[in-house]
Design an enzyme around this catalytic site. Structure first.
Site, mmCIF file in Angstrom:
data_model
loop_
_atom_site.group_PDB
_atom_site.id
_atom_site.type_symbol
_atom_site.label_atom_id
_atom_site.label_comp_id
_atom_site.label_asym_id
_atom_site.label_seq_id
_atom_site.Cartn_x
_atom_site.Cartn_y
_atom_site.Cartn_z
ATOM 1 N N HIS A 156 -4.464 -4.713 -2.864
ATOM 2 C CA HIS A 156 -4.901 -4.173 -1.410
ATOM 3 C C HIS A 156 -4.546 -2.409 -1.124
ATOM 4 O O HIS A 156 -5.125 -1.771 0.069
ATOM 5 C CB HIS A 156 -3.993 -4.823 -0.707
ATOM 6 C CG HIS A 156 -3.339 -6.243 -0.084
ATOM 7 N ND1 HIS A 156 -2.708 -6.601 -0.090
ATOM 8 C CD2 HIS A 156 -4.550 -7.268 -0.422
ATOM 9 C CE1 HIS A 156 -2.928 -8.094 0.339
ATOM 10 N NE2 HIS A 156 -4.711 -8.055 -1.111
ATOM 11 N N VAL B 190 0.346 -1.429 0.105
ATOM 12 C CA VAL B 190 0.112 0.072 0.338
ATOM 13 C C VAL B 190 0.938 1.605 -0.235
ATOM 14 O O VAL B 190 0.310 2.437 0.003
ATOM 15 C CB VAL B 190 -0.715 0.289 1.431
ATOM 16 C CG1 VAL B 190 -2.201 -0.950 1.009
ATOM 17 C CG2 VAL B 190 -0.365 0.080 1.973
#
Length: 407
Positions: free
Chosen positions: A247, A227
């Site tokens: 994600h 991320v």
């Protein structure tokens, strides 16, 4: 008496040596179709003689034993009807598939040198790269499972207040925790995550390597669990279309927590890169960097590679990549059944790109070795990239100069 017993023991077990079965010739003693010299039926894959020789019948006597189904049909007519039946044909198909699998040789063994030579020579034109937390550790961002990593920090920082995190530190990053501890998550957890200084991190050699592959025209896609947004760092100039942040990302508050749905773009790109019919996929190289492949559905991506596609796995701990919560006889973790967005509704399988895909690692599986050429490397991901650019084949292809500029 002994002579009589000997004669009885050698007699046909069906007709007792009379040569007749009711009013017809005995199917075991007489060849009704004139095929006594044939050892197999040309259209049935069945033995005509082998099994009864083993049973002690005289050479040349005929039987109608189906080796595929393990049945004695006792007459040529019964055999002819049997070989057209659904059960026999199903068994023949299974036997043929098994023999074909047995004849299949394992894919050629790859060494690091041979792989570097193929990559430098432009042998791979459609490359998919999968990255995990291990590619960002060189940028100062901790991974999850290594000593001192994210899970260790969660236990140390939050374990005394939330004892369940000592056993399952990933729960701090779950949607359930964010909802049940709303104020704590917003006022304490999120600021703590931002304090890890991910925003100031710089791309590593692996990130630059992916951008280099795109400039070569060889990169098809990057799927990342991270991320941190480093694949789309401004210095790399890698177009957004080439990167799937499975994600989410911190930069736009789209982080996917445990229990959240995966972004729709993930499935869209999976359908493009790994079509329902594997033969339609052009992916010829899939590389995994810095992921232990423990989280669904990301862990299923390597198993979507089409047959013959080269697979490369680089990680600091290879053993950690060999089993996960969906491996046989492995203790299931707290998210093994629901995974992300309920994609793992069937134990061990995820429904991706219109087909069921194994979630367990297949790197050591015998079938996998026959399906994909593989290279498994235990070590630092950046070091692997540097070895490639410093290899003789890369230097001979004049890639070292590009390496110095981009990596």
């Amino acid at each position: 008496v002994n002579g009589a017993l000997s004669a009885m023991s050698s007699a046909c077990p069906v007709c007792d040596g009379s040569g007749l079965l009711l009013t017809d010739s005995c199917p075991l003693c007489c060849d009704q179709d004139g095929d006594a010299d044939d050892s197999t039926s040309s259209n049935s894959s069945c033995s005509i003689g082998g099994s009864h020789e083993a049973a002690g019948l005289a050479p040349g006597s005929v039987n109608h034993w189906c080796d595929v189904c393990g049945l004695d049909l006792q007459s040529s007519a019964a055999m002819a009807e049997h070989v057209q039946g659904r059960r026999h044909l199903k068994h023949v198909a299974g036997s043929t598939a098994t023999k074909r699998l047995q004849r299949t040789q394992e894919q050629p063994t790859l060494t690091e040198e041979s792989f570097f030579a193929k990559l430098a020579g432009g042998a791979f034109k459609h490359i998919v790269v999968l990255t995990g937390a291990g590619v960002s550790t060189a940028a100062g961002i901790p991974d999850f499972r290594s000593p001192g990593g994210m899970f260790h920090q969660i236990r140390c920082t939050w374990g005394s207040r939330f004892p369940q995190l000592l056993h399952s530190p990933e729960m701090l990053l779950s949607r359930h925790f964010a909802r049940s501890q709303g104020q704590i998550y917003e006022n304490e957890v999120q600021p703590w995550l931002r304090s890890l200084k991910w925003n100031s991190a710089e791309p590593t050699a692996v990130h630059k390597f992916c951008a280099w592959l795109q400039r070569q025209g060889w990169l098809q896609r990057v799927y990342t669990q991270n991320v941190d947004g480093l694949h789309l760092h401004a210095d790399l100039d890698l177009p957004d279309d080439f990167v799937v942040e499975v994600h989410g990302a911190l930069r736009n508050d789209s982080v996917v927590l445990y229990g959240d749905d995966i972004p729709r773009r993930f499935n869209t790109c999976c359908r493009q890169d790994f079509p329902k019919q594997p033969s339609e996929s052009g992916v010829d190289l899939l590389m995994v960097f810095g992921s232990s492949l423990q989280v669904a559905p990301f862990c299923a991506l390597p198993n979507m590679a089409p047959r013959g596609c080269t697979r490369v796995l680089v990680n600091m701990d290879l053993w950690a990549c060999m089993v996960n919560d969906w491996s046989p006889c492995h203790r299931a973790g707290p998210y093994a059944d629901c995974a992300f967005g309920g994609l793992a509704q069937t134990p061990g399988l995820a429904r991706l790109a219109g087909r069921d895909v194994q979630l367990r690692p297949l790197w050591r599986d015998l079938t996998a070795k026959k399906r994909w050429p593989q290279l498994l490397v235990e070590g630092d991901c950046d070091a692997f990239v540097h070895r490639f650019f410093n290899s003789p084949t890369a230097a001979a292809s004049n890639l070292s100069h590009s390496h110095e500029q981009s990596v």
